[in-house]
Design a protein around this motif. Sequence first.
Motif, PDB file in Angstrom:
ATOM      1  N   LEU A  17      40.810  82.855  49.964  1.00 28.61           N
ATOM      2  CA  LEU A  17      39.405  82.456  49.961  1.00 28.61           C
ATOM      3  C   LEU A  17      39.211  81.118  50.674  1.00 28.61           C
ATOM      4  N   ALA A  18      40.185  80.220  50.582  1.00 31.03           N
ATOM      5  CA  ALA A  18      40.091  78.935  51.280  1.00 31.03           C
ATOM      6  C   ALA A  18      40.109  79.140  52.798  1.00 31.03           C
ATOM      7  N   LEU A  19      40.859  80.131  53.265  1.00 28.55           N
ATOM      8  CA  LEU A  19      40.858  80.445  54.693  1.00 28.55           C
ATOM      9  C   LEU A  19      39.526  81.050  55.126  1.00 28.55           C
ATOM     10  N   LYS A  20      38.956  81.866  54.269  1.00 31.52           N
ATOM     11  CA  LYS A  20      37.689  82.520  54.597  1.00 31.52           C
ATOM     12  C   LYS A  20      36.503  81.561  54.496  1.00 31.52           C
ATOM     13  N   PHE A  21      36.604  80.586  53.597  1.00 25.92           N
ATOM     14  CA  PHE A  21      35.514  79.636  53.369  1.00 25.92           C
ATOM     15  C   PHE A  21      36.024  78.206  53.547  1.00 25.92           C
ATOM     16  N   PRO A  22      36.329  77.793  54.777  1.00 25.76           N
ATOM     17  CA  PRO A  22      36.902  76.462  54.995  1.00 25.76           C
ATOM     18  C   PRO A  22      35.943  75.321  54.654  1.00 25.76           C
ATOM     19  N   ALA A  23      34.654  75.583  54.592  1.00 19.06           N
ATOM     20  CA  ALA A  23      33.688  74.534  54.254  1.00 19.06           C
ATOM     21  C   ALA A  23      33.680  74.228  52.763  1.00 19.06           C
ATOM     22  N   SER A  24      34.257  75.091  51.960  1.00 19.17           N
ATOM     23  CA  SER A  24      34.289  74.884  50.508  1.00 19.17           C
ATOM     24  C   SER A  24      35.553  74.134  50.100  1.00 19.17           C
ATOM     25  N   GLN A  25      35.418  73.273  49.127  1.00 13.02           N
ATOM     26  CA  GLN A  25      36.562  72.543  48.596  1.00 13.02           C
ATOM     27  C   GLN A  25      37.494  73.503  47.861  1.00 13.02           C
ATOM     28  N   ARG A  26      38.783  73.311  48.004  1.00 14.25           N
ATOM     29  CA  ARG A  26      39.762  74.177  47.325  1.00 14.25           C
ATOM     30  C   ARG A  26      39.575  74.142  45.803  1.00 14.25           C
ATOM     31  N   ALA A  27      39.272  72.972  45.266  1.00 13.34           N
ATOM     32  CA  ALA A  27      39.065  72.863  43.817  1.00 13.34           C
ATOM     33  C   ALA A  27      37.858  73.696  43.369  1.00 13.34           C
ATOM     34  N   HIS A  28      36.828  73.725  44.183  1.00 15.91           N
ATOM     35  CA  HIS A  28      35.649  74.534  43.857  1.00 15.91           C
ATOM     36  C   HIS A  28      35.998  76.024  43.905  1.00 15.91           C
ATOM     37  N   ILE A  29      36.763  76.415  44.898  1.00  9.47           N
ATOM     38  CA  ILE A  29      37.184  77.815  45.007  1.00  9.47           C
ATOM     39  C   ILE A  29      38.028  78.192  43.793  1.00  9.47           C
ATOM     40  N   ALA A  30      38.955  77.333  43.417  1.00 10.40           N
ATOM     41  CA  ALA A  30      39.808  77.599  42.252  1.00 10.40           C
ATOM     42  C   ALA A  30      38.985  77.710  40.974  1.00 10.40           C
ATOM     43  N   SER A  31      37.982  76.869  40.809  1.00 12.94           N
ATOM     44  CA  SER A  31      37.153  76.958  39.598  1.00 12.94           C
ATOM     45  C   SER A  31      36.296  78.218  39.613  1.00 12.94           C
ATOM     46  N   THR A  32      35.847  78.634  40.788  1.00 16.79           N
ATOM     47  CA  THR A  32      35.084  79.876  40.894  1.00 16.79           C
ATOM     48  C   THR A  32      35.955  81.066  40.497  1.00 16.79           C
ATOM     49  N   VAL A  33      37.180  81.088  40.964  1.00 22.09           N
ATOM     50  CA  VAL A  33      38.114  82.154  40.601  1.00 22.09           C
ATOM     51  C   VAL A  33      38.374  82.134  39.093  1.00 22.09           C
ATOM     52  N   ALA A  34      38.572  80.958  38.537  1.00 19.56           N
ATOM     53  CA  ALA A  34      38.807  80.835  37.093  1.00 19.56           C
ATOM     54  C   ALA A  34      37.602  81.343  36.295  1.00 19.56           C
ATOM     55  N   GLU A  35      36.408  81.037  36.750  1.00 18.28           N
ATOM     56  CA  GLU A  35      35.201  81.509  36.067  1.00 18.28           C
ATOM     57  C   GLU A  35      35.100  83.032  36.131  1.00 18.28           C
ATOM     58  N   GLU A  36      35.452  83.599  37.271  1.00 19.87           N
ATOM     59  CA  GLU A  36      35.417  85.056  37.402  1.00 19.87           C
ATOM     60  C   GLU A  36      36.433  85.715  36.470  1.00 19.87           C
ATOM     61  N   TYR A  37      37.629  85.138  36.367  1.00 21.74           N
ATOM     62  CA  TYR A  37      38.621  85.658  35.420  1.00 21.74           C
ATOM     63  C   TYR A  37      38.117  85.541  33.988  1.00 21.74           C
ATOM     64  N   ALA A  38      37.507  84.408  33.666  1.00 15.81           N
ATOM     65  CA  ALA A  38      36.999  84.200  32.309  1.00 15.81           C
ATOM     66  C   ALA A  38      35.916  85.221  31.967  1.00 15.81           C
ATOM     67  N   ALA A  39      35.081  85.545  32.929  1.00 14.52           N
ATOM     68  CA  ALA A  39      34.011  86.508  32.688  1.00 14.52           C
ATOM     69  C   ALA A  39      34.556  87.904  32.376  1.00 14.52           C
ATOM     70  N   LEU A  40      35.756  88.196  32.852  1.00 17.41           N
ATOM     71  CA  LEU A  40      36.346  89.519  32.650  1.00 17.41           C
ATOM     72  C   LEU A  40      37.462  89.512  31.604  1.00 17.41           C
ATOM     73  N   SER A  41      37.635  88.417  30.915  1.00 13.15           N
ATOM     74  CA  SER A  41      38.767  88.276  30.002  1.00 13.15           C
ATOM     75  C   SER A  41      38.745  89.244  28.824  1.00 13.15           C
ATOM     76  N   ASP A  42      37.574  89.729  28.446  1.00 16.71           N
ATOM     77  CA  ASP A  42      37.480  90.660  27.317  1.00 16.71           C
ATOM     78  C   ASP A  42      37.506  92.128  27.743  1.00 16.71           C
ATOM     79  N   SER A  43      37.729  92.381  29.008  1.00 16.73           N
ATOM     80  CA  SER A  43      37.732  93.756  29.505  1.00 16.73           C
ATOM     81  C   SER A  43      38.887  94.550  28.907  1.00 16.73           C
ATOM     82  N   ARG A  44      38.593  95.786  28.543  1.00 12.21           N
ATOM     83  CA  ARG A  44      39.642  96.643  27.987  1.00 12.21           C
ATOM     84  C   ARG A  44      40.546  97.190  29.080  1.00 12.21           C
TER      85      ARG A  44
END
Length: 72
Positions: A17-44
């Motif tokens: 994602l950092a390669l695809k979105f070079p204008a975004s900070q790596r820390a922001h990309i990592a937090s976005t990924v973490a939020e997406e994982y958190a949103a799906l954490s209760d999935s069966r």
Amino acid sequence: MPPLSSTASVDRLVDRLALKFPASQRAHIASTVAEEYAALSDSRIRTYIPNLVEHGARTRLQHELHPLSPAA
């Protein structure tokens, strides 16, 4: 980040994602990924979670850069 995925695979996703979105900070990309994982954490069914996380994070980052563009 929930234990749905290994740290190495999350790092690879953030790298892609950092390669695809070079204008975004790596820390922001990592937090976005973490939020997406958190949103799906209760999935069966966990088989597709990495794919769903990547798609969700990519879509969010795309909309941040181009708010009026259609979903990718």
